[in-house]
Motif scaffolding. Sequence first.
Motif, PDB file in Angstrom:
ATOM      1  N   TRP A 299       0.840  -1.211   0.000  1.00 44.52           N
ATOM      2  CA  TRP A 299       0.000   0.000   0.000  1.00 44.52           C
ATOM      3  C   TRP A 299       0.871   1.255   0.000  1.00 44.52           C
ATOM      4  O   TRP A 299       0.620   2.219  -0.735  1.00 44.52           O
ATOM      5  N   ALA A 300       1.916   1.233   0.826  1.00 46.74           N
ATOM      6  CA  ALA A 300       2.811   2.398   0.880  1.00 46.74           C
ATOM      7  C   ALA A 300       3.483   2.613  -0.468  1.00 46.74           C
ATOM      8  O   ALA A 300       3.705   3.756  -0.892  1.00 46.74           O
ATOM      9  N   GLY A 301       3.785   1.541  -1.152  1.00 44.83           N
ATOM     10  CA  GLY A 301       4.400   1.642  -2.479  1.00 44.83           C
ATOM     11  C   GLY A 301       3.474   2.322  -3.480  1.00 44.83           C
ATOM     12  O   GLY A 301       3.908   3.142  -4.289  1.00 44.83           O
ATOM     13  N   LEU A 302       2.187   2.000  -3.408  1.00 41.39           N
ATOM     14  CA  LEU A 302       1.226   2.660  -4.303  1.00 41.39           C
ATOM     15  C   LEU A 302       1.101   4.136  -3.957  1.00 41.39           C
ATOM     16  O   LEU A 302       1.004   4.999  -4.829  1.00 41.39           O
ATOM     17  N   GLN A 303       1.138   4.426  -2.645  1.00 38.36           N
ATOM     18  CA  GLN A 303       0.996   5.828  -2.220  1.00 38.36           C
ATOM     19  C   GLN A 303       2.203   6.655  -2.632  1.00 38.36           C
ATOM     20  O   GLN A 303       2.069   7.808  -3.037  1.00 38.36           O
ATOM     21  N   SER A 304       3.385   6.073  -2.512  1.00 33.64           N
ATOM     22  CA  SER A 304       4.611   6.856  -2.755  1.00 33.64           C
ATOM     23  C   SER A 304       5.035   6.813  -4.212  1.00 33.64           C
ATOM     24  O   SER A 304       5.900   7.573  -4.625  1.00 33.64           O
ATOM     25  N   GLY A 305       4.469   5.897  -4.980  1.00 35.00           N
ATOM     26  CA  GLY A 305       4.839   5.807  -6.389  1.00 35.00           C
ATOM     27  C   GLY A 305       5.945   4.804  -6.669  1.00 35.00           C
ATOM     28  O   GLY A 305       6.362   4.650  -7.813  1.00 35.00           O
ATOM     29  N   SER A 306       6.418   4.089  -5.654  1.00 35.42           N
ATOM     30  CA  SER A 306       7.455   3.080  -5.937  1.00 35.42           C
ATOM     31  C   SER A 306       6.833   1.826  -6.563  1.00 35.42           C
ATOM     32  O   SER A 306       7.533   1.029  -7.181  1.00 35.42           O
ATOM     33  N   LEU A 307       5.527   1.640  -6.408  1.00 38.26           N
ATOM     34  CA  LEU A 307       4.792   0.596  -7.137  1.00 38.26           C
ATOM     35  C   LEU A 307       3.753   1.304  -8.014  1.00 38.26           C
ATOM     36  O   LEU A 307       3.186   2.323  -7.603  1.00 38.26           O
ATOM     37  N   SER A 308       3.507   0.765  -9.192  1.00 40.18           N
ATOM     38  CA  SER A 308       2.846   1.577 -10.217  1.00 40.18           C
ATOM     39  C   SER A 308       1.477   1.110 -10.682  1.00 40.18           C
ATOM     40  O   SER A 308       0.711   1.895 -11.228  1.00 40.18           O
ATOM     41  N   VAL A 309       1.184  -0.179 -10.547  1.00 43.50           N
ATOM     42  CA  VAL A 309       0.014  -0.751 -11.224  1.00 43.50           C
ATOM     43  C   VAL A 309      -0.633  -1.783 -10.298  1.00 43.50           C
ATOM     44  O   VAL A 309       0.075  -2.568  -9.675  1.00 43.50           O
ATOM     45  N   VAL A 310      -1.963  -1.812 -10.234  1.00 42.56           N
ATOM     46  CA  VAL A 310      -2.654  -2.902  -9.524  1.00 42.56           C
ATOM     47  C   VAL A 310      -3.322  -3.801 -10.566  1.00 42.56           C
ATOM     48  O   VAL A 310      -4.122  -3.337 -11.382  1.00 42.56           O
ATOM     49  N   ALA A 311      -2.982  -5.083 -10.549  1.00 38.89           N
ATOM     50  CA  ALA A 311      -3.505  -6.059 -11.508  1.00 38.89           C
ATOM     51  C   ALA A 311      -4.205  -7.186 -10.756  1.00 38.89           C
ATOM     52  O   ALA A 311      -4.446  -7.086  -9.537  1.00 38.89           O
ATOM     53  N   THR A 312      -4.588  -8.242 -11.501  1.00 41.07           N
ATOM     54  CA  THR A 312      -5.206  -9.408 -10.832  1.00 41.07           C
ATOM     55  C   THR A 312      -4.445 -10.715 -11.033  1.00 41.07           C
ATOM     56  O   THR A 312      -4.586 -11.626 -10.238  1.00 41.07           O
ATOM     57  N   ASP A 313      -3.707 -10.862 -12.160  1.00 37.46           N
ATOM     58  CA  ASP A 313      -3.167 -12.180 -12.505  1.00 37.46           C
ATOM     59  C   ASP A 313      -4.315 -13.189 -12.581  1.00 37.46           C
ATOM     60  O   ASP A 313      -4.180 -14.337 -12.156  1.00 37.46           O
ATOM     61  N   HIS A 314      -5.470 -12.733 -13.095  1.00 31.06           N
ATOM     62  CA  HIS A 314      -6.668 -13.586 -13.128  1.00 31.06           C
ATOM     63  C   HIS A 314      -6.357 -14.907 -13.833  1.00 31.06           C
ATOM     64  O   HIS A 314      -6.090 -14.954 -15.028  1.00 31.06           O
ATOM     65  N   CYS A 315      -6.392 -15.973 -13.066  1.00 31.82           N
ATOM     66  CA  CYS A 315      -6.074 -17.315 -13.566  1.00 31.82           C
ATOM     67  C   CYS A 315      -6.930 -18.247 -12.716  1.00 31.82           C
ATOM     68  O   CYS A 315      -6.498 -18.745 -11.678  1.00 31.82           O
ATOM     69  N   ALA A 316      -8.179 -18.408 -13.140  1.00 37.79           N
ATOM     70  CA  ALA A 316      -9.197 -19.003 -12.280  1.00 37.79           C
ATOM     71  C   ALA A 316      -9.327 -20.512 -12.521  1.00 37.79           C
ATOM     72  O   ALA A 316      -9.432 -20.948 -13.667  1.00 37.79           O
ATOM     73  N   PHE A 317      -9.288 -21.280 -11.461  1.00 33.61           N
ATOM     74  CA  PHE A 317      -9.509 -22.727 -11.542  1.00 33.61           C
ATOM     75  C   PHE A 317     -10.696 -23.090 -10.654  1.00 33.61           C
ATOM     76  O   PHE A 317     -10.871 -22.521  -9.578  1.00 33.61           O
ATOM     77  N   THR A 318     -11.488 -24.067 -11.102  1.00 38.50           N
ATOM     78  CA  THR A 318     -12.635 -24.503 -10.308  1.00 38.50           C
ATOM     79  C   THR A 318     -12.146 -25.319  -9.105  1.00 38.50           C
ATOM     80  O   THR A 318     -10.999 -25.770  -9.069  1.00 38.50           O
ATOM     81  N   THR A 319     -13.046 -25.540  -8.154  1.00 38.94           N
ATOM     82  CA  THR A 319     -12.699 -26.360  -6.999  1.00 38.94           C
ATOM     83  C   THR A 319     -12.283 -27.756  -7.453  1.00 38.94           C
ATOM     84  O   THR A 319     -11.328 -28.338  -6.929  1.00 38.94           O
ATOM     85  N   GLU A 320     -12.986 -28.263  -8.458  1.00 41.05           N
ATOM     86  CA  GLU A 320     -12.647 -29.588  -8.975  1.00 41.05           C
ATOM     87  C   GLU A 320     -11.203 -29.617  -9.495  1.00 41.05           C
ATOM     88  O   GLU A 320     -10.465 -30.566  -9.260  1.00 41.05           O
ATOM     89  N   GLN A 321     -10.806 -28.575 -10.192  1.00 36.21           N
ATOM     90  CA  GLN A 321      -9.424 -28.494 -10.691  1.00 36.21           C
ATOM     91  C   GLN A 321      -8.433 -28.383  -9.531  1.00 36.21           C
ATOM     92  O   GLN A 321      -7.379 -29.018  -9.549  1.00 36.21           O
ATOM     93  N   LYS A 322      -8.793 -27.608  -8.518  1.00 34.06           N
ATOM     94  CA  LYS A 322      -7.902 -27.451  -7.355  1.00 34.06           C
ATOM     95  C   LYS A 322      -7.682 -28.803  -6.671  1.00 34.06           C
ATOM     96  O   LYS A 322      -6.620 -29.058  -6.097  1.00 34.06           O
TER      97      LYS A 322
END
Length: 484
Positions: A299-322
């Motif tokens: 969070w501090a990185g987003l506030q100060s600018g040392s981190l730049s982007v919020v993403a998801t890495d959306h890679c969804a698997f069903t419970t059956e796959q898990k």
Amino acid sequence: MASTVIKGGTVVTADLSYLADVRIEHGVITEIGLNLQGDQVLDASGCSVMPGGIDPHTHLEMPFMGTYSADDFESGTRAALAGGTTMVVDFVLPGQGQGLMDAAQMWHNKSTRANCDYSYHMAITWWGEKVWEDMAESVKAGMTSFKHFMAYKGALMVNDDELFASFRRVGELGGLAMVHAENGDVVAELTAKLLAEGNSGPEAHAYSRPPQVEGEATNRAIMIADMAGVPLYVVHTSCEEAHEAIRRARQQGKRVWGEPLIQHLTLDDSEYQHADWEHAARRVMSPPFRNKKHQDSLWAGLQSGSLSVVATDHCAFTTEQKRYGLGDFSKIPNGTGGLEDRMPMLWTHGVNTGRLTPNEFVAVTSTNIAKILNCYPKKGAVLVGADADLVVWDPQKEKVISAKGQQSAIDYNVFEGQRVKGLPRFTLSRGQVAVVEGRMQVQQGHGRFVPRAPRGAVNQALSAWKELTAPRPVQRSGIPASGV
Ligand code: URP
Ligand code: ZN
Ligand code: ZN
Ligand code: ZN
């Protein structure tokens, strides 16, 4: 000419908030001002009119760990639009020995039903002359960012010599190097040791990938990128060790960006201690969720600018796959969803708490990545001439997140039960109204591929600097006579 006007809202961009109406024709913004008229009027009173979100890290219908991620380009982009995201960037993953353009064609075949615009990063999953050659073709075809996995040994992982060779090639082509930064050798050893000692549950996934392995790999990638003279984007930065490396590099003037995920910002490692195996396994992803100390750092990185982007890495698997990983955590498909929830969760935990301003919210969900990927201001902007990828954001609208009624194809949601305040009233994809107060009006196949040009401003600046500071032989007037 049919026009749409978004009326009575506050335009909120990465650097400015002001009252204005927005007119859209033929999918682009044609006028911003007061008292605009149009054929179709969308009431934005009480709302912010923002650039639609860009999620630069998704894996839709991804072949991984013996299966395919469950959301494809249709359900994935539908989930994106429902949550105010109007563009996704997915990863083309060539198989071992497969040409890059052959793999890109497979991704183009998958994305024909996309509901919103999309672009691709190219992954470098093996190394050879063919890959070196194809990288130029990839750039010509608009795929200018190249992802490298430093983990997943025996599958997607590349070694340091390959990393250095590939980074140099990316630099030469004016592209962007990207890394999944974890020390894959150490992860493989720790995994084997944990399993041998009887640690087979999902909690051991987290023990096998501690923050140190991410911090080490992030430092290594930064050093290699510096030697190669290429800008570097570190995906799913999850811990202080990796953030520290990025922060330090940026303070030294290096061109490095870090991308925390909404999951790492809002969910912690206690999830893996849950008594229910399925609850814990559904949250297995790499890097794993971390403790509060790391979350505060992100969070501090987003506030100060040392981190730049919020993403998801959306890679969804069903419970059956898990459940493939019952009895052996290393076989649980790695990945979690988040496309529909990224914007509402970040608004709720970021803007509503005062950690982020609305303008900073726009920067980290849209504008910064559009600039990094060189598709600004076509995307990530509310400007005349920009694509009308917009979200009319109602800060008063609330809901409780639940798998019931979500757009994603999976049977659970890692944010289940979380109350969010701040949701789209309308989401527009190139001017087409795709979501109205939670009702989906998407058009399958409306999404288009967004090609991106190489040699953006940062590449040019870095090349100039590397050229200026390159080693040069000292010009000497005379050569001393040789020895006695
Ligand atoms: O666990 C994850 N993150 N799965 C998707 C692949 C990757 O490493 O990004
Ligand atoms: Zn017209
Ligand atoms: Zn990754
Ligand atoms: Zn990923």
